[in-house]
Design a protein around this motif. Structure first.
Motif, PDB file in Angstrom:
ATOM      1  N   ARG A  64       0.796  -1.196   0.017  1.00 54.70           N
ATOM      2  CA  ARG A  64      -0.055   0.226  -0.024  1.00 54.70           C
ATOM      3  C   ARG A  64       0.757   1.314  -0.099  1.00 54.70           C
ATOM      4  NH1 ARG A  64      -5.050  -0.946   4.217  1.00 54.70           N
ATOM      5  NH2 ARG A  64      -6.435  -2.247   2.800  1.00 54.70           N
ATOM      6  N   GLU A  65       1.913   1.123   0.735  1.00 55.80           N
ATOM      7  CA  GLU A  65       2.818   2.260   0.745  1.00 55.80           C
ATOM      8  C   GLU A  65       3.488   2.905  -0.711  1.00 55.80           C
ATOM      9  OE1 GLU A  65       6.405   4.211   3.342  1.00 55.80           O
ATOM     10  OE2 GLU A  65       5.311   2.584   4.307  1.00 55.80           O
ATOM     11  N   ILE A  66       3.512   1.701  -1.421  1.00 57.44           N
ATOM     12  CA  ILE A  66       4.264   1.978  -2.633  1.00 57.44           C
ATOM     13  C   ILE A  66       3.079   2.677  -3.626  1.00 57.44           C
ATOM     14  CG2 ILE A  66       4.783   0.686  -4.783  1.00 57.44           C
ATOM     15  CD1 ILE A  66       6.055  -1.382  -3.238  1.00 57.44           C
ATOM     16  N   VAL A  67       1.888   2.094  -3.376  1.00 59.08           N
ATOM     17  CA  VAL A  67       0.759   2.881  -4.222  1.00 59.08           C
ATOM     18  C   VAL A  67       0.590   4.350  -3.521  1.00 59.08           C
ATOM     19  CG1 VAL A  67      -1.550   2.818  -4.695  1.00 59.08           C
ATOM     20  CG2 VAL A  67      -0.250   0.800  -4.888  1.00 59.08           C
ATOM     21  N   TYR A  68       0.291   4.249  -2.185  1.00 59.89           N
ATOM     22  CA  TYR A  68      -0.136   5.755  -1.666  1.00 59.89           C
ATOM     23  C   TYR A  68       1.098   6.839  -1.489  1.00 59.89           C
ATOM     24  CZ  TYR A  68      -4.792   3.731  -0.310  1.00 59.89           C
ATOM     25  OH  TYR A  68      -5.808   3.102  -0.373  1.00 59.89           O
ATOM     26  N   GLY A  69       2.386   6.166  -1.458  1.00 58.99           N
ATOM     27  CA  GLY A  69       3.336   7.163  -1.539  1.00 58.99           C
ATOM     28  C   GLY A  69       3.786   7.637  -0.133  1.00 58.99           C
ATOM     29  N   MET A  70       2.975   6.894   1.164  1.00 62.57           N
ATOM     30  CA  MET A  70       3.480   7.210   2.316  1.00 62.57           C
ATOM     31  C   MET A  70       2.468   5.898   2.965  1.00 62.57           C
ATOM     32  SD  MET A  70       0.360   9.963   2.895  1.00 62.57           S
ATOM     33  CE  MET A  70       0.947  11.129   1.741  1.00 62.57           C
ATOM     34  N   PRO A  71       2.660   5.616   4.264  1.00 59.39           N
ATOM     35  CA  PRO A  71       2.142   4.664   4.944  1.00 59.39           C
ATOM     36  C   PRO A  71       0.366   5.148   4.849  1.00 59.39           C
ATOM     37  CG  PRO A  71       3.674   5.422   6.418  1.00 59.39           C
ATOM     38  CD  PRO A  71       3.438   6.349   5.400  1.00 59.39           C
ATOM     39  N   TYR A  72      -0.305   3.974   4.846  1.00 60.22           N
ATOM     40  CA  TYR A  72      -1.906   3.835   4.678  1.00 60.22           C
ATOM     41  C   TYR A  72      -2.525   4.863   5.758  1.00 60.22           C
ATOM     42  CZ  TYR A  72      -6.897   2.162   4.117  1.00 60.22           C
ATOM     43  OH  TYR A  72      -7.878   2.294   4.053  1.00 60.22           O
TER      44      TYR A  72
END
Length: 95
Positions: A64-72
């Motif tokens: 998710r962090e890869i997608v969101y660019g930060m912790p979910y």
């Protein structure tokens, strides 16, 4: 087109989609689900599954962090809003 070029283009396309969704924090996941049938979390799961297919371990939070660019948790605290009753009903298949 050779396989290496196709893979490079597919990767570039994914990065463009990922970056676009990172910029569009106003678009909520429920809205994406209702409109397109997938959301940022789906992308994270697909990323995690692709890693697993290649024998790599990637947990849900890291994907998710890869997608969101930060912790979910950070993303939800900063950008997630309550879904409207209409969006919830549509997601539940009530409309």
């Amino acid at each position: 087109m050779d396989d290496a070029t196709r893979i490079e283009l597919e990767a570039a396309t994914f990065r463009a989609l990922r970056d676009h969704l990172r910029e569009r924090t106003d678009v909520q996941n429920i809205d994406l689900m209702n409109l397109a049938g997938f959301c940022r979390n789906c992308l994270g799961r697909w990323y995690q599954a692709a890693a697993a297919e290649r024998g790599l371990t990637l947990d849900k939070d890291a994907a998710r962090e890869i997608v969101y660019g930060m912790p979910y948790a950070d993303w939800t605290a900063r950008y997630q809003t309550d879904a409207s009753p209409e969006a919830r009903a549509k997601f539940a298949g009530e409309s």
